[in-house]
Design an enzyme around this catalytic site. Structure first.
Site, PDB file in Angstrom:
ATOM      1  N   HIS A 169       0.829  -1.208   0.000  1.00 22.30           N
ATOM      2  CA  HIS A 169       0.000   0.000   0.000  1.00 22.30           C
ATOM      3  C   HIS A 169       0.862   1.257   0.000  1.00 22.30           C
ATOM      4  O   HIS A 169       1.856   1.326   0.730  1.00 22.30           O
ATOM      5  CB  HIS A 169      -0.901   0.039   1.237  1.00 22.30           C
ATOM      6  CG  HIS A 169      -1.939  -1.035   1.260  1.00 22.30           C
ATOM      7  ND1 HIS A 169      -3.154  -0.915   0.622  1.00 22.30           N
ATOM      8  CD2 HIS A 169      -1.933  -2.257   1.852  1.00 22.30           C
ATOM      9  CE1 HIS A 169      -3.858  -2.020   0.825  1.00 22.30           C
ATOM     10  NE2 HIS A 169      -3.140  -2.850   1.560  1.00 22.30           N
ATOM     11  N   PRO A 170       0.504   2.264  -0.780  1.00 20.50           N
ATOM     12  CA  PRO A 170       1.174   3.563  -0.663  1.00 20.50           C
ATOM     13  C   PRO A 170       0.708   4.252   0.609  1.00 20.50           C
ATOM     14  O   PRO A 170      -0.370   3.957   1.125  1.00 20.50           O
ATOM     15  CB  PRO A 170       0.682   4.324  -1.898  1.00 20.50           C
ATOM     16  CG  PRO A 170      -0.686   3.758  -2.155  1.00 20.50           C
ATOM     17  CD  PRO A 170      -0.588   2.292  -1.778  1.00 20.50           C
ATOM     18  N   GLU A 177      -9.600   4.386  -3.721  1.00 16.99           N
ATOM     19  CA  GLU A 177      -9.941   4.331  -2.299  1.00 16.99           C
ATOM     20  C   GLU A 177      -9.531   5.604  -1.564  1.00 16.99           C
ATOM     21  O   GLU A 177     -10.132   5.971  -0.556  1.00 16.99           O
ATOM     22  CB  GLU A 177      -9.285   3.101  -1.662  1.00 16.99           C
ATOM     23  CG  GLU A 177      -9.913   1.789  -2.104  1.00 16.99           C
ATOM     24  CD  GLU A 177      -8.979   0.596  -2.006  1.00 16.99           C
ATOM     25  OE1 GLU A 177      -9.369  -0.499  -2.451  1.00 16.99           O
ATOM     26  OE2 GLU A 177      -7.846   0.751  -1.491  1.00 16.99           O
ATOM     27  N   PHE A 228       1.224   3.331   7.657  1.00 13.50           N
ATOM     28  CA  PHE A 228      -0.065   3.491   8.351  1.00 13.50           C
ATOM     29  C   PHE A 228      -1.164   2.968   7.445  1.00 13.50           C
ATOM     30  O   PHE A 228      -1.326   3.410   6.320  1.00 13.50           O
ATOM     31  CB  PHE A 228      -0.315   4.956   8.670  1.00 13.50           C
ATOM     32  CG  PHE A 228      -1.698   5.237   9.199  1.00 13.50           C
ATOM     33  CD1 PHE A 228      -2.608   5.962   8.448  1.00 13.50           C
ATOM     34  CD2 PHE A 228      -2.090   4.764  10.442  1.00 13.50           C
ATOM     35  CE1 PHE A 228      -3.888   6.224   8.923  1.00 13.50           C
ATOM     36  CE2 PHE A 228      -3.367   5.014  10.935  1.00 13.50           C
ATOM     37  CZ  PHE A 228      -4.259   5.741  10.177  1.00 13.50           C
ATOM     38  N   ILE A 272      -5.176   2.084   6.789  1.00 16.33           N
ATOM     39  CA  ILE A 272      -6.560   2.353   7.154  1.00 16.33           C
ATOM     40  C   ILE A 272      -7.412   2.171   5.907  1.00 16.33           C
ATOM     41  O   ILE A 272      -6.962   2.459   4.802  1.00 16.33           O
ATOM     42  CB  ILE A 272      -6.710   3.786   7.714  1.00 16.33           C
ATOM     43  CG1 ILE A 272      -8.124   4.015   8.245  1.00 16.33           C
ATOM     44  CG2 ILE A 272      -6.377   4.833   6.663  1.00 16.33           C
ATOM     45  CD1 ILE A 272      -8.279   5.323   9.011  1.00 16.33           C
ATOM     46  N   ALA A 284      -9.405   3.584   3.669  1.00 17.47           N
ATOM     47  CA  ALA A 284      -9.600   5.019   3.433  1.00 17.47           C
ATOM     48  C   ALA A 284     -10.841   5.348   2.633  1.00 17.47           C
ATOM     49  O   ALA A 284     -11.197   6.523   2.505  1.00 17.47           O
ATOM     50  CB  ALA A 284      -8.369   5.586   2.714  1.00 17.47           C
TER      51      ALA A 284
END
Length: 329
Positions: A58-59, A81, A112, A114, A116
């Site tokens: 993930h970026p 997203e 991090f 989440i 999004a």
């Protein structure tokens, strides 16, 4: 419909182990069956390295996916997203998010994570600030749960005929799956806490506390090659006053030139606590544009004792006949 390929499962979750297990468990006759299998595989069959592999796919929120990402489909989904976050962001909140992403990664050792989708940048900032104070073992488990939410959302894209909002938001996790996941967390906790221990001293900056960049409004592009100086008023018994002749009390902190993105290089050391006082940033705009209106531009500002932990980002918006600055957090 045909069963999704291992490549498609990898786009849903960046763990190779997860993709292999899902491909082996197929075919699934509906979306919910695929989600149930995904939960069991993710929480009970994918190990710590597999979780970290998925996280790394993930970026960071607010940043573009790496060109070396394993799955172009995953990169495209990530962009979608994060669309709400990007649509609600400002230069200041993006800068703040960049810094918190870096602090989070330094503390925990991974990006991090989440889900999004539908979340604004202020919401995401509030969440990362709250989760930053968790113990590593707690945060690792939360990140794994967020990864599962993202995976479920992406599985929906593979089963459009079966997916419904209710199946994503209202179907509870299988209790046995979560119980086993908790058991696994207790086993790996010691290893993880050692690998991602919090740096001593708590708060640690990842970049200098004073930064700047320049946008050439006339060209609609960053201004590169502009010489920048950062100075500090050295006399504790006096203050610089408007209209006074320039004083030798200004002491050089650092100098640099803007890069092709209009951002200055490092103007000062990376220190946790910035010395309170009066600072001046000077821009050699005359050298950058000899035909322009400003031979140089200076911005003077004061950092209070209560602000020594803050970050001060001072952008310069430059046109042939005007300029403006504002402080970014």
């Amino acid at each position: 419909m045909d069963s999704p390929s291992e490549k498609e499962w990898l786009a849903c979750c960046g763990s190779a182990k997860f993709a292999q297990e899902m491909a082996s468990a197929a075919p699934f006759f509906n979306h919910q069956q695929a989600v149930d299998a995904a939960r069991d595989i993710w929480f009970n069959k994918v190990d710590v390295n597999g979780w970290l592999e998925a996280f790394a796919a993930h970026p960071a929120i607010g940043e573009s996916p790496s060109k070396t990402v394993k799955s172009p489909t995953s990169a495209q989904w990530s962009k979608g997203e994060q669309s709400t976050a990007l649509a609600t962001a400002t230069d200041a909140t993006l800068q703040e998010l960049y810094e918190w992403n870096a602090r989070y990664r330094q503390k925990f050792g991974f990006v991090f994570l989440i889900c999004a989708s539908g979340r604004s940048t202020p919401e995401i900032l509030a969440e990362i600030k709250k989760r930053y104070h968790h113990r590593p073992i707690i945060e690792f488990e939360l990140a794994a749960k967020e990864q599962m939410k993202i995976t479920e959302l992406r599985i929906t894209k593979l089963f459009p005929a079966y997916a419904t909002a209710a199946s994503i938001t209202k179907t509870p996790h299988n209790a046995d799956v979560l119980t086993k996941a908790g058991d696994r967390m207790s086993v790996i906790g010691g290893h993880l806490a050692t690998a991602a221990a919090e740096p001593s001293g708590g708060f640690t900056r990842t970049r200098p506390p004073i930064t700047t960049h320049i946008l050439d409004v006339a060209r609609g592009a960053p201004a590169s090659g502009v010489d920048v100086r950062l100075e500090m008023w050295a006399d504790k018994q006096s203050r610089p006053l408007f209209g006074e002749v320039d004083s030798d009390c200004w002491k050089l902190v650092g100098r640099s030139s803007t890069d092709r993105d209009g951002r200055s290089g490092q103007l000062m050391s990376v220190v946790d606590a910035l010395n309170p006082g009066i600072y001046r940033i000077s821009f050699d705009t005359g050298k950058y544009n000899p035909e322009g209106f400003f031979p140089y531009v200076e911005v003077v500002f004061e950092v209070k004792e209560s602000q020594k932990w803050d970050h001060f980002h001072v952008p310069l918006l430059l046109s042939p006949f005007s300029f403006s600055t504002y402080r970014g957090s």
